[in-house]
Design a protein around this motif. Structure first.
Motif, PDB file in Angstrom:
ATOM      1  N   UNK A  28     -58.827  52.112 -21.507  1.00  0.00           N
ATOM      2  CA  UNK A  28     -57.615  52.077 -20.669  1.00  0.00           C
ATOM      3  C   UNK A  28     -56.402  51.535 -21.444  1.00  0.00           C
ATOM      4  N   UNK A  29     -56.664  50.522 -22.308  1.00  0.00           N
ATOM      5  CA  UNK A  29     -55.532  49.919 -23.038  1.00  0.00           C
ATOM      6  C   UNK A  29     -54.724  50.947 -23.858  1.00  0.00           C
ATOM      7  N   UNK A  30     -55.382  51.879 -24.581  1.00  0.00           N
ATOM      8  CA  UNK A  30     -54.586  52.874 -25.327  1.00  0.00           C
ATOM      9  C   UNK A  30     -53.654  53.677 -24.404  1.00  0.00           C
ATOM     10  N   UNK A  31     -54.136  53.955 -23.173  1.00  0.00           N
ATOM     11  CA  UNK A  31     -53.279  54.693 -22.232  1.00  0.00           C
ATOM     12  C   UNK A  31     -52.080  53.835 -21.809  1.00  0.00           C
ATOM     13  N   UNK A  32     -52.346  52.516 -21.628  1.00  0.00           N
ATOM     14  CA  UNK A  32     -51.248  51.620 -21.237  1.00  0.00           C
ATOM     15  C   UNK A  32     -50.160  51.658 -22.314  1.00  0.00           C
ATOM     16  N   UNK A  33     -50.602  51.579 -23.580  1.00  0.00           N
ATOM     17  CA  UNK A  33     -49.646  51.600 -24.707  1.00  0.00           C
ATOM     18  C   UNK A  33     -48.875  52.931 -24.698  1.00  0.00           C
ATOM     19  N   UNK A  34     -49.627  54.025 -24.543  1.00  0.00           N
ATOM     20  CA  UNK A  34     -49.017  55.350 -24.543  1.00  0.00           C
ATOM     21  C   UNK A  34     -47.976  55.479 -23.422  1.00  0.00           C
ATOM     22  N   UNK A  35     -48.314  54.963 -22.221  1.00  0.00           N
ATOM     23  CA  UNK A  35     -47.377  55.066 -21.088  1.00  0.00           C
ATOM     24  C   UNK A  35     -46.080  54.313 -21.389  1.00  0.00           C
ATOM     25  N   UNK A  37     -44.863  53.582 -24.383  1.00  0.00           N
ATOM     26  CA  UNK A  37     -44.147  54.281 -25.465  1.00  0.00           C
ATOM     27  C   UNK A  37     -43.444  55.528 -24.917  1.00  0.00           C
ATOM     28  N   UNK A  38     -44.131  56.232 -23.987  1.00  0.00           N
ATOM     29  CA  UNK A  38     -43.516  57.472 -23.469  1.00  0.00           C
ATOM     30  C   UNK A  38     -42.576  57.203 -22.294  1.00  0.00           C
ATOM     31  N   UNK A  39     -42.295  55.923 -22.025  1.00  0.00           N
ATOM     32  CA  UNK A  39     -41.260  55.583 -21.045  1.00  0.00           C
ATOM     33  C   UNK A  39     -41.742  55.497 -19.609  1.00  0.00           C
ATOM     34  N   UNK A  40     -43.065  55.595 -19.362  1.00  0.00           N
ATOM     35  CA  UNK A  40     -43.558  55.460 -17.983  1.00  0.00           C
ATOM     36  C   UNK A  40     -44.024  54.010 -17.763  1.00  0.00           C
ATOM     37  N   UNK A  41     -43.037  53.145 -17.511  1.00  0.00           N
ATOM     38  CA  UNK A  41     -43.335  51.708 -17.425  1.00  0.00           C
ATOM     39  C   UNK A  41     -44.213  51.381 -16.210  1.00  0.00           C
ATOM     40  N   UNK A  45     -47.643  49.495 -16.741  1.00  0.00           N
ATOM     41  CA  UNK A  45     -47.880  48.168 -16.149  1.00  0.00           C
ATOM     42  C   UNK A  45     -49.171  48.174 -15.331  1.00  0.00           C
ATOM     43  N   UNK A  46     -49.372  49.287 -14.614  1.00  0.00           N
ATOM     44  CA  UNK A  46     -50.597  49.399 -13.806  1.00  0.00           C
ATOM     45  C   UNK A  46     -51.839  49.338 -14.705  1.00  0.00           C
ATOM     46  N   UNK A  47     -51.828  50.160 -15.768  1.00  0.00           N
ATOM     47  CA  UNK A  47     -52.978  50.163 -16.693  1.00  0.00           C
ATOM     48  C   UNK A  47     -53.203  48.778 -17.300  1.00  0.00           C
ATOM     49  N   UNK A  48     -52.092  48.154 -17.696  1.00  0.00           N
ATOM     50  CA  UNK A  48     -52.205  46.827 -18.316  1.00  0.00           C
ATOM     51  C   UNK A  48     -52.777  45.808 -17.330  1.00  0.00           C
ATOM     52  N   UNK A  49     -52.327  45.888 -16.076  1.00  0.00           N
ATOM     53  CA  UNK A  49     -52.835  44.951 -15.050  1.00  0.00           C
ATOM     54  C   UNK A  49     -54.339  45.151 -14.850  1.00  0.00           C
ATOM     55  N   UNK A  50     -54.774  46.427 -14.889  1.00  0.00           N
ATOM     56  CA  UNK A  50     -56.216  46.700 -14.716  1.00  0.00           C
ATOM     57  C   UNK A  50     -57.001  46.085 -15.875  1.00  0.00           C
ATOM     58  N   UNK A  51     -56.479  46.308 -17.101  1.00  0.00           N
ATOM     59  CA  UNK A  51     -57.191  45.781 -18.284  1.00  0.00           C
ATOM     60  C   UNK A  51     -57.289  44.266 -18.218  1.00  0.00           C
TER      61      UNK A  51
END
Ligand code: GTP
Length: 334
Positions: A28-35, A37-41, A45-51
């Motif tokens: 999940x963390x790589x997706x959080x980083x990708x989001x 970077x691609x401007x979908x904060x 944030x959701x992915x990061x909160x889950x991790x």
């Protein structure tokens, strides 16, 4: 490091919780980083909160040995996270439902997993943003239901096999009595109960006299038979509330709730005498020596057991076929 690996090897639930920590970090963390970077904060944030939530639960499980709360928390984070990502991302967010569904069955008891999954599916069904079309909704529901059924059967089988293994691991195969491992757990429990409400507990160690001679004269199989009969007699001579264990070899342990040092002496009449009367081999009666000790306030189970063992040693050295209870006085009976 070795100790950590050993804990993972022996603790099934901790392994499952930890593997969700790994999945959060690497899945999940790589997706959080990708989001981000691609401007979908929002999605980032959701992915990061889950991790972060899952890693916190893993740390809690390791530090406090509280696997139950950690499992429930991870399952809730997984499920709520999936619902949120289906809302934020639309159909691509649905893919997370499959691992979450499997996770629910691994982390929760079967019934709770069914309930949590059913609620999540219901929310996803009425949540129109998650689908492009009704066909997509129908396909998602069908595939999720099939995955859920497979996870249910897997969880059911794993749970029943684990229960059977746990039972086997605590039973002595020869006598069917609980073994030393179960005994240690029960003594620990008795100590905790006594600390909490001051209950009395008595402990007795029973050891057949000259058992080696029986083996030597009649063979190991005849010795085994004497042990089985001895175990049966102990069960017959004790109360329902008493717990019997095979400590090892020809040595057995009795744990007796509501029994102080003086009351422990009664096992001389109830157990030792009856065994001397009823347990026989071709040579004549087989006798037993008994050592007892009542739990002292604040004492741990190891020293309690050691006192019973010391009393048994005295029974043996003072001539066998007798009962000695630590700190009890013999009183003449009427
Ligand atoms: N048949 C059989 N024998 C066992 C088993 N476990 C231990 N033994 C035997 O139990 C015997 C115990 O011998 P000792 O420790 O010398 O004790 P003892 O002959 O009973 O003598 P005292 O305890 O001093 O009265 C040994 O011969 C062991 O081989 C078992 O599961 N089956």
């Amino acid at each position: 490091m070795r100790a950590l690996v050993q804990r993972l090897r022996t603790d099934f639930q901790l392994t499952i919780i930890t593997s969700f920590g790994g999945a959060a970090l690497f899945g999940i963390l790589p997706f959080a980083v990708y989001r981000f970077v691609s401007g979908n904060a929002v999605a980032g944030t959701l992915d990061l909160a889950i991790v972060i939530s899952i890693l916190a639960a893993v740390a809690h499980a390791w530090r406090n040995e509280d696997r139950r709360a950690a499992s429930l928390f991870v399952a809730i984070v997984n499920t709520v996270g999936c619902l949120a990502s289906a809302t934020v991302l639309g159909p691509p967010g649905l893919y997370w439902m499959y691992p979450a569904l499997l996770g629910n069955f691994l982390l929760l008891s079967r019934n709770v997993a069914v309930l949590v999954t059913a609620i999540a599916m219901l929310i996803l069904t009425v949540q129109h943003r998650a689908y492009d079309s009704n066909m997509q909704l129908a396909m998602f529901l069908a595939t999720a239901a099939v995955s859920g059924m497979v996870a249910f059967v897997f969880a059911y089988r794993t749970e029943t096999q684990r229960e059977q293994l746990e039972l086997l691991a605590t039973l002595d195969p020869l006598t069917g009595m609980q073994n030393r491992r179960a005994m240690e757990r029960e003594l620990q429990l008795a100590v905790e109960i006594s600390k909490r409400d001051g209950s009395a507990f008595g402990l007795a160690m029973l050891d057949l006299d000259h058992f080696k001679r029986i083996n030597d004269h009649y063979g190991h199989e005849a010795g085994d038979e004497v042990l089985v009969r001895f175990a049966g007699l102990i069960r017959d001579c004790t109360r329902k509330a008493d717990r019997c264990f095979r400590f090892g070899g020809e040595e057995f342990v009795l744990l007796m709730p509501g029994t102080d040092a003086q009351a422990l002496l009664a096992i001389d009449r109830h157990v030792r005498v009856r065994i001397a009367d009823r347990l026989r081999c071709d040579d004549g009666p087989v006798t037993v020596s008994i050592g007892g000790a009542a739990l002292r306030r604040g004492e741990d189970w190891q020293s309690w057991l050691a006192r019973a063992d010391a009393a048994l040693y005295r029974s043996k050295s003072e001539g066998r076929n007798r009962t000695i209870v630590d700190e009890a006085r013999w009183e003449p009976t009427a």
